[in-house]
Write an enzyme that holds these catalytic residues in place. Sequence first.
Site, short mmCIF file in Angstrom:
data_model
loop_
_atom_site.label_atom_id
_atom_site.label_comp_id
_atom_site.label_asym_id
_atom_site.label_seq_id
_atom_site.Cartn_x
_atom_site.Cartn_y
_atom_site.Cartn_z
N PRO A 96 115.46 -3.35 -89.60
CA PRO A 96 114.62 -4.12 -90.54
C PRO A 96 114.60 -3.49 -91.93
CG PRO A 96 113.26 -2.91 -88.95
CD PRO A 96 114.68 -2.71 -88.54
N GLU A 123 111.77 2.74 -80.99
CA GLU A 123 111.31 3.09 -82.34
C GLU A 123 112.43 3.07 -83.37
OE1 GLU A 123 108.07 2.45 -82.83
OE2 GLU A 123 108.54 3.80 -84.49
N ARG A 161 131.66 -18.67 -87.52
CA ARG A 161 131.94 -20.05 -87.95
C ARG A 161 132.63 -20.12 -89.31
NH1 ARG A 161 128.32 -23.24 -90.34
NH2 ARG A 161 128.30 -24.83 -88.73
N ASP A 176 128.15 -26.69 -95.57
CA ASP A 176 126.86 -26.25 -95.05
C ASP A 176 125.88 -25.93 -96.17
OD1 ASP A 176 127.45 -26.36 -92.38
OD2 ASP A 176 128.19 -24.30 -92.30
N1 SAM Z 1 110.33 1.41 -86.11
C1 SAM Z 1 111.37 0.70 -86.78
C2 SAM Z 1 110.96 0.44 -88.22
O1 SAM Z 1 109.76 0.29 -88.46
O2 SAM Z 1 111.82 0.36 -89.11
C3 SAM Z 1 111.61 -0.63 -86.10
C4 SAM Z 1 112.31 -0.48 -84.79
S1 SAM Z 1 112.57 -2.04 -84.00
C5 SAM Z 1 111.17 -2.15 -82.94
C6 SAM Z 1 113.85 -1.70 -82.89
C7 SAM Z 1 115.23 -2.14 -83.34
O3 SAM Z 1 115.26 -3.54 -83.50
C8 SAM Z 1 115.74 -1.56 -84.64
O4 SAM Z 1 116.27 -0.27 -84.47
C9 SAM Z 1 116.78 -2.58 -85.06
O5 SAM Z 1 118.04 -2.33 -84.44
C10 SAM Z 1 116.22 -3.87 -84.48
N2 SAM Z 1 115.57 -4.71 -85.49
C11 SAM Z 1 114.25 -4.94 -85.61
N3 SAM Z 1 114.00 -5.79 -86.61
C12 SAM Z 1 115.17 -6.12 -87.16
C13 SAM Z 1 115.57 -6.94 -88.25
N4 SAM Z 1 114.68 -7.61 -88.97
N5 SAM Z 1 116.88 -7.04 -88.53
C14 SAM Z 1 117.80 -6.36 -87.81
N6 SAM Z 1 117.49 -5.56 -86.77
C15 SAM Z 1 116.19 -5.43 -86.44
#
Ligand code: SAM
Length: 264
Positions: A96, A123, A161, A176
């Site tokens: 994220p 995490e 795609r 698109d």
């Molecule tokens: N504790 C982390 C933080 O606050 O940045 C978030 C961890 S999340 C619960 C677990 C995993 O989900 C991340 O390591 C990532 O691979 C994935 N993930 C969560 N949100 C995402 C997003 N918006 N885009 C891409 N991957 C995401």
Amino acid sequence: MNDSSSALEFVILTLFPRYFVSPFSESILSKAQAKGLVKVKIVDIRDFAEGRHRVADDYPFGGGEGMVLKVEPIARALEQVGRDSPGPMRVALLSPQGQLFSQELAQELARQKKLVLICGHYEGVDERVAEHFIDQEISIGDYVLSGGEAAALVIVETVARLVPGVLGNPLSPGNDSLAGGVLKHPVYTRPADYSGRQVPPVLFSGDHHKIDRWQRKESLRRTRSRRPDLWAKLELSESDQEILAEIETEERERGGQDEPDSKN
Ligand code: SAM
């Protein structure tokens, strides 16, 4: 069948390989693989973890809640991916905190030979993965998923795609939403009259010039009304400016409502 050496290869590193079974065996993604245009390889990170229990996560240093994916299994998995099919690869960690995924980034990724997506969980992932083993972090939006798997699916589906031949004729990703910096115009199918709700008559006119113009107009109208961020970046041609003037006149006549009310 396409020569598989020219296919775009996706490699997904995950703790949950079964997550991908159904999505990759349905619809366009399944056909793209059958045609040899796209290859998908799912790598179980646990296969590269040590010990009888193949533990791939551990407690965070400094305390805190949740587990953290360890660096060594991911590093070993990446080494193996490089050995399996040598050549350039783009490695992205789903996070994220990464660059926001967009149609523009998808177009760039579609030009790669091999795209490796690392799915975090719990995490997150030991920071040394981001520091030493990847090209970029990608986020699919400003919200937090439980794992990177759903994000990997979004990216694979969007990028695949765009690979030439995947959609086949007459579909084209160039039509698109977002492709030319605008949202796509509305589309309709039969029946022409649904409980008194009519399809715009111009679509039956058989006049392709008129239809194209109507589609461009609705596309501009939508983009202006729904996506001011895209609208601000758009360069309007002379004919777009004329269309915009028409839209503004219509709006004034309707009393400021910038899209016709779809419920009527
Ligand atoms: N504790 C982390 C933080 O606050 O940045 C978030 C961890 S999340 C619960 C677990 C995993 O989900 C991340 O390591 C990532 O691979 C994935 N993930 C969560 N949100 C995402 C997003 N918006 N885009 C891409 N991957 C995401």
